[in-house]
Design a protein around this motif. Structure first.
Motif, PDB file in Angstrom:
ATOM      1  N   ALA A 136      16.915 -12.178 -43.327  1.00 40.73           N
ATOM      2  CA  ALA A 136      15.815 -12.763 -42.550  1.00 40.73           C
ATOM      3  C   ALA A 136      16.384 -13.649 -41.454  1.00 40.73           C
ATOM      4  O   ALA A 136      17.403 -14.318 -41.650  1.00 40.73           O
ATOM      5  N   GLY A 137      15.723 -13.646 -40.310  1.00 36.46           N
ATOM      6  CA  GLY A 137      16.125 -14.538 -39.231  1.00 36.46           C
ATOM      7  C   GLY A 137      15.714 -15.963 -39.550  1.00 36.46           C
ATOM      8  O   GLY A 137      14.820 -16.214 -40.358  1.00 36.46           O
ATOM      9  N   GLU A 138      16.377 -16.940 -38.928  1.00 38.57           N
ATOM     10  CA  GLU A 138      16.048 -18.349 -39.139  1.00 38.57           C
ATOM     11  C   GLU A 138      14.719 -18.662 -38.466  1.00 38.57           C
ATOM     12  O   GLU A 138      14.656 -18.840 -37.269  1.00 38.57           O
ATOM     13  N   GLY A 139      13.657 -18.683 -39.249  1.00 35.81           N
ATOM     14  CA  GLY A 139      12.346 -19.011 -38.715  1.00 35.81           C
ATOM     15  C   GLY A 139      11.751 -17.946 -37.823  1.00 35.81           C
ATOM     16  O   GLY A 139      10.821 -18.214 -37.070  1.00 35.81           O
ATOM     17  N   GLY A 140      12.263 -16.741 -37.857  1.00 33.96           N
ATOM     18  CA  GLY A 140      11.729 -15.679 -37.020  1.00 33.96           C
ATOM     19  C   GLY A 140      12.263 -14.330 -37.440  1.00 33.96           C
ATOM     20  O   GLY A 140      12.933 -14.201 -38.467  1.00 33.96           O
ATOM     21  N   PRO A 141      11.986 -13.315 -36.655  1.00 29.97           N
ATOM     22  CA  PRO A 141      12.440 -11.966 -37.017  1.00 29.97           C
ATOM     23  C   PRO A 141      13.954 -11.843 -36.894  1.00 29.97           C
ATOM     24  O   PRO A 141      14.593 -12.598 -36.161  1.00 29.97           O
ATOM     25  N   LEU A 164      17.598 -10.518 -28.986  1.00 34.47           N
ATOM     26  CA  LEU A 164      16.974  -9.210 -29.213  1.00 34.47           C
ATOM     27  C   LEU A 164      16.242  -9.208 -30.559  1.00 34.47           C
ATOM     28  O   LEU A 164      16.668  -8.549 -31.507  1.00 34.47           O
ATOM     29  N   PRO A 165      15.122  -9.937 -30.658  1.00 33.86           N
ATOM     30  CA  PRO A 165      14.403  -9.939 -31.929  1.00 33.86           C
ATOM     31  C   PRO A 165      13.768  -8.577 -32.219  1.00 33.86           C
ATOM     32  O   PRO A 165      12.977  -8.078 -31.430  1.00 33.86           O
ATOM     33  N   MET A 166      14.168  -7.961 -33.310  1.00 31.76           N
ATOM     34  CA  MET A 166      13.639  -6.676 -33.776  1.00 31.76           C
ATOM     35  C   MET A 166      13.311  -5.717 -32.636  1.00 31.76           C
ATOM     36  O   MET A 166      12.150  -5.368 -32.414  1.00 31.76           O
ATOM     37  N   PRO A 167      14.308  -5.245 -31.893  1.00 32.34           N
ATOM     38  CA  PRO A 167      14.019  -4.329 -30.787  1.00 32.34           C
ATOM     39  C   PRO A 167      13.501  -2.988 -31.290  1.00 32.34           C
ATOM     40  O   PRO A 167      13.781  -2.591 -32.420  1.00 32.34           O
ATOM     41  N   GLY A 185       8.084  -6.178 -34.774  1.00 29.35           N
ATOM     42  CA  GLY A 185       7.367  -6.658 -35.958  1.00 29.35           C
ATOM     43  C   GLY A 185       6.784  -8.039 -35.776  1.00 29.35           C
ATOM     44  O   GLY A 185       6.556  -8.746 -36.748  1.00 29.35           O
ATOM     45  N   CYS A 186       6.537  -8.447 -34.533  1.00 28.70           N
ATOM     46  CA  CYS A 186       6.050  -9.802 -34.246  1.00 28.70           C
ATOM     47  C   CYS A 186       4.530  -9.807 -34.067  1.00 28.70           C
ATOM     48  O   CYS A 186       3.907  -8.754 -33.917  1.00 28.70           O
ATOM     49  N   PRO A 187       3.929 -10.979 -34.039  1.00 24.44           N
ATOM     50  CA  PRO A 187       2.494 -11.071 -33.772  1.00 24.44           C
ATOM     51  C   PRO A 187       2.149 -10.538 -32.385  1.00 24.44           C
ATOM     52  O   PRO A 187       3.015 -10.470 -31.501  1.00 24.44           O
ATOM     53  N   PRO A 188       0.878 -10.189 -32.155  1.00 22.51           N
ATOM     54  CA  PRO A 188       0.465  -9.689 -30.841  1.00 22.51           C
ATOM     55  C   PRO A 188       0.848 -10.656 -29.720  1.00 22.51           C
ATOM     56  O   PRO A 188       0.731 -11.874 -29.858  1.00 22.51           O
ATOM     57  N   GLY A 189       1.340 -10.105 -28.632  1.00 24.02           N
ATOM     58  CA  GLY A 189       1.695 -10.898 -27.468  1.00 24.02           C
ATOM     59  C   GLY A 189       3.109 -11.451 -27.477  1.00 24.02           C
ATOM     60  O   GLY A 189       3.557 -12.027 -26.490  1.00 24.02           O
ATOM     61  N   ALA A 190       3.852 -11.265 -28.586  1.00 28.11           N
ATOM     62  CA  ALA A 190       5.191 -11.856 -28.685  1.00 28.11           C
ATOM     63  C   ALA A 190       6.290 -10.931 -28.177  1.00 28.11           C
ATOM     64  O   ALA A 190       7.424 -11.358 -27.995  1.00 28.11           O
ATOM     65  N   GLY A 191       5.965  -9.665 -27.949  1.00 30.25           N
ATOM     66  CA  GLY A 191       6.984  -8.711 -27.509  1.00 30.25           C
ATOM     67  C   GLY A 191       7.378  -8.917 -26.063  1.00 30.25           C
ATOM     68  O   GLY A 191       6.707  -9.613 -25.300  1.00 30.25           O
ATOM     69  N   GLY A 192       8.479  -8.308 -25.696  1.00 28.66           N
ATOM     70  CA  GLY A 192       8.953  -8.434 -24.331  1.00 28.66           C
ATOM     71  C   GLY A 192       9.881  -7.292 -23.960  1.00 28.66           C
ATOM     72  O   GLY A 192      10.119  -6.376 -24.746  1.00 28.66           O
ATOM     73  N   LEU A 193      10.395  -7.358 -22.741  1.00 24.13           N
ATOM     74  CA  LEU A 193      11.336  -6.370 -22.238  1.00 24.13           C
ATOM     75  C   LEU A 193      12.532  -7.122 -21.691  1.00 24.13           C
ATOM     76  O   LEU A 193      12.386  -8.008 -20.862  1.00 24.13           O
TER      77      LEU A 193
END
Length: 198
Positions: A136-141, A164-167, A185-193
């Motif tokens: 598990a990541g520290e406090g995140g993915p 690169l959180p869970m690409p 695998g993040c909440p809506p709106g948390a993804g990026g490029l």
């Protein structure tokens, strides 16, 4: 899970069936390869008394192909997520040719989610979780990882892991810039490029 256009049709990485399939222009499906199951040590039981002299039991691990890319040599290059116990360094890139046994092109990766060739023949390998899906990541993915394998094979080089959180996927531009989607695998709106100069 993954697709690649070939002269014969669409090559499909069937993650559930551990196969590489070919779908031709008429929609007919044929099997190009069945990827082998491997044996791995089972992770320790957290509730059992540890026995330092005991050998861990071996369990079957599915290859779980998640990605496929067509090489300049006409072969298919297949990335493995792997199944449980998701060993760190246990994923490989397999070279697949119809009618032949798959061979290892590059290995030492963890939970591969995508593979893509650059215009110069470099193979880029994207990991979903660089330290493994059970970490598990520290406090995140968990953080993924982006590697490159030189044209024709050879030692892989890790380009980046932090940031690169869970690409989930990537595309390689003609100038070698790699674009990676993040936070599958993040909440809506948390993804990026993310763009990475290789």
């Amino acid at each position: 899970h993954g697709l690649a256009a070939t002269p014969e049709g669409a090559a499909v990485a069937d993650a559930g069936g551990n196969t590489i399939l070919l779908v031709n222009g008429e929609g007919s499906i044929s099997t190009v390869a069945v990827l082998p199951v491997s044996m791995q040590p089972a992770p320790p039981d957290p509730e059992a008394e540890p026995d330092p002299d005991a050998e861990p039991p071996m369990i079957p691990m599915d290859p779980v192909p998640t990605s496929v890319a067509l090489g300049d040599d006409g072969a298919l290059y297949v990335g493995q997520l792997t199944g449980f116990p998701f060993p760190a360094g246990g994923s490989a890139i397999l070279r697949v040719v119809a009618g032949e046994e798959p061979t290892v092109y590059a290995d030492g990766f963890t939970n591969v989610i995508d593979v893509e060739f650059g215009t110069d023949g470099t193979l880029y390998v994207l990991e979903l979780a660089h330290e493994g899906l059970l970490s598990a990541g520290e406090g995140g993915p968990p953080m993924g990882g982006l590697w490159k394998v030189p044209a024709g094979g050879g030692a892989a080089e890790l380009l980046i892991s932090d940031g690169l959180p869970m690409p989930g996927g990537m595309a390689v531009a003609e100038d070698g810039t790699v674009y990676v989607s993040t936070c599958t695998g993040c909440p809506p709106g948390a993804g990026g490029l993310v763009s990475i100069q290789s």
